[in-house]
Design a protein around this motif. Structure first.
Motif, PDB file in Angstrom:
ATOM      1  N   GLN A 113       0.818  -1.072   0.163  1.00  0.00           N
ATOM      2  CA  GLN A 113      -0.098  -0.029   0.003  1.00  0.00           C
ATOM      3  C   GLN A 113       0.775   1.237   0.116  1.00  0.00           C
ATOM      4  N   TRP A 114       2.154   1.082   0.654  1.00  0.00           N
ATOM      5  CA  TRP A 114       2.874   2.492   0.689  1.00  0.00           C
ATOM      6  C   TRP A 114       3.696   2.561  -0.635  1.00  0.00           C
ATOM      7  N   LEU A 115       4.056   1.434  -1.404  1.00  0.00           N
ATOM      8  CA  LEU A 115       4.300   1.724  -2.606  1.00  0.00           C
ATOM      9  C   LEU A 115       3.373   2.098  -3.728  1.00  0.00           C
ATOM     10  N   LYS A 116       2.092   1.782  -3.428  1.00  0.00           N
ATOM     11  CA  LYS A 116       0.888   2.086  -4.293  1.00  0.00           C
ATOM     12  C   LYS A 116       0.698   3.584  -4.036  1.00  0.00           C
ATOM     13  N   ALA A 117       0.700   4.115  -2.936  1.00  0.00           N
ATOM     14  CA  ALA A 117       0.527   5.747  -2.492  1.00  0.00           C
ATOM     15  C   ALA A 117       1.792   6.444  -2.921  1.00  0.00           C
ATOM     16  N   ASN A 118       2.861   6.032  -3.085  1.00  0.00           N
ATOM     17  CA  ASN A 118       4.106   6.757  -3.477  1.00  0.00           C
ATOM     18  C   ASN A 118       3.955   6.901  -5.160  1.00  0.00           C
ATOM     19  N   HIS A 119       3.488   5.591  -5.774  1.00  0.00           N
ATOM     20  CA  HIS A 119       3.320   5.522  -7.186  1.00  0.00           C
ATOM     21  C   HIS A 119       2.223   6.558  -7.706  1.00  0.00           C
ATOM     22  N   GLN A 120       1.247   6.734  -6.984  1.00  0.00           N
ATOM     23  CA  GLN A 120       0.130   7.609  -7.131  1.00  0.00           C
ATOM     24  C   GLN A 120       0.669   9.181  -6.998  1.00  0.00           C
ATOM     25  N   PHE A 121       1.117   9.519  -6.113  1.00  0.00           N
ATOM     26  CA  PHE A 121       1.889  10.497  -5.800  1.00  0.00           C
ATOM     27  C   PHE A 121       2.725  10.896  -7.051  1.00  0.00           C
ATOM     28  N   VAL A 122       3.582  10.127  -7.326  1.00  0.00           N
ATOM     29  CA  VAL A 122       4.529  10.552  -8.605  1.00  0.00           C
ATOM     30  C   VAL A 122       3.765  10.887  -9.701  1.00  0.00           C
ATOM     31  N   ALA A 123       2.530  10.068 -10.021  1.00  0.00           N
ATOM     32  CA  ALA A 123       1.890  10.169 -11.327  1.00  0.00           C
ATOM     33  C   ALA A 123       1.418  11.494 -11.401  1.00  0.00           C
ATOM     34  N   GLN A 124       0.292  11.750 -10.101  1.00  0.00           N
ATOM     35  CA  GLN A 124      -0.287  13.151  -9.846  1.00  0.00           C
ATOM     36  C   GLN A 124       0.592  14.289 -10.059  1.00  0.00           C
ATOM     37  N   GLU A 125       1.568  14.315  -9.522  1.00  0.00           N
ATOM     38  CA  GLU A 125       2.596  15.457  -9.517  1.00  0.00           C
ATOM     39  C   GLU A 125       3.399  15.565 -10.592  1.00  0.00           C
TER      40      GLU A 125
END
Length: 339
Positions: A113-125
């Motif tokens: 879940q931590w990896l998923k949250a970071n992946h989403q953050f990178v994609a959004q930003e």
């Protein structure tokens, strides 16, 4: 999403750095390239198999310098030629306080879940299409995630616009902290450049960054043999850059040590103040009880004691809230330009 078992929140760490070189040196470090072990000396070879690389885009499978070049060729639509000193990529590191990251690593579902949250953050930003590297390192002391993105927006290389000004970067740190809150990680000190995990890990990263600059030296070509003075200037430029990295790391460490000492003194002072408040509260409760007993001419009843306790607890909470507000205040002197 599973919540952290910690009673206190550690720090979420997000660090961004501009890249104007080819990226070959950093790629050797991130990809753990054989023959370039000097760029990841702090890594445990026995844990290297635990590292994970994620194919966010087709460029992620290529050598990093090729991936950056190909993504620029694919997405750049500008008319003018790209300057040699232009920022071609952004190196991003995501991690947290050492103890918290090890706890996340110990729980496979939380790590997922931590990896998923970071992946989403990178994609959004920064845009999913701009990601040319996303790699989890578990072979160093503190688990951390590397991401490399090409700063393309509307067909232009514009790292300055994407990163924004100081306020924009601070707000991005806020958004990252919000994304990491479910994992027990909170926003670090505002205005601070500090990475809130082991200083040794940070210094290791700085050392590896310095070595990456050195191993990214220009190759001696046939034309360089005809004009050795020009090649010598290029080499000297890279060495100056590596020296600056080392000096900056030493200065930053000293600044962080001073900041940590100041914070420890502040915590000690607040703890002493809290102890004094509790002592005053205890005396106050005894005094009030004796006063009421004298006024009534009889012992205080259990019901009356409950009423007094309510007022005493209200006083206690008010004092603790004041101390909490003091703890959030940070000295303005000695700050660097932070996020």
């Amino acid at each position: 999403m599973p919540k952290t078992k910690h009673t206190t929140m550690g720090f979420a760490v997000f660090h961004a750095e501009k890249m104007s070189a080819s990226g070959a040196g950093l790629g050797n470090h991130i990809d753990r390239k054989e023959g370039h072990e000097h760029t990841f000396q702090n890594a445990d070879a026995g844990r290297r198999h635990l590292n994970q690389a994620f194919a966010v885009t087709g460029h992620c499978a290529k050598p990093l310098h090729t991936a950056i070049t190909d993504r620029i060729a694919e997405g750049y639509t500008g008319i003018t030629a790209i300057r040699k000193d232009a920022v071609r990529a952004l190196s991003l590191v995501f991690t947290g306080t050492h103890e918290d990251m090890k706890a996340i690593e110990a729980d496979p579902e939380r790590m997922k879940q931590w990896l998923k949250a970071n992946h989403q953050f990178v994609a959004q930003e920064f845009g999913k299409e701009n990601v040319v590297r996303l790699v989890l390192h578990l072979d160093e002391k503190t688990p951390h995630l590397h991401a490399v993105v090409v700063p393309l927006r509307e067909g232009k290389l514009t790292a300055k616009t994407i990163l924004g000004n100081k306020k924009d970067m601070s707000q991005r740190q806020d958004r990252y902290a919000q994304a990491m809150a479910p994992f027990g990680l909170s926003r670090g000190v505002r205005g601070s450049k500090a990475i809130h995990n082991a200083e040794g890990w940070y210094l290791g990263q700085q050392q590896q960054a310095q070595e990456a600059v050195l191993c990214d030296l220009p190759r001696l070509t046939a034309l360089d043999r005809l004009n050795p003075a020009q090649y010598e200037q290029q080499v000297q430029k890279r060495f100056k850059s590596a020296t600056k990295e080392k000096t900056d790391a030493a200065i930053e460490l000293r600044r962080r040590e001073q900041q940590l000492q100041a914070q420890e003194r502040q915590i000690t002072r607040l703890q002493q103040e809290l102890k004094a408040v509790k002592s005053r509260l205890s005396i106050l409760q005894e005094t009030v009880t004796m006063f009421v007993k004298s006024l009534l001419g009889r012992p205080v009843s259990e019901e009356e004691k409950k009423v007094m306790d309510v007022y005493a607890n209200s006083y206690k909470k008010a004092e603790e809230r004041k101390l909490g507000e003091k703890q959030e205040e940070r000295p303005k002197k000695g700050r660097g330009i932070g996020l």
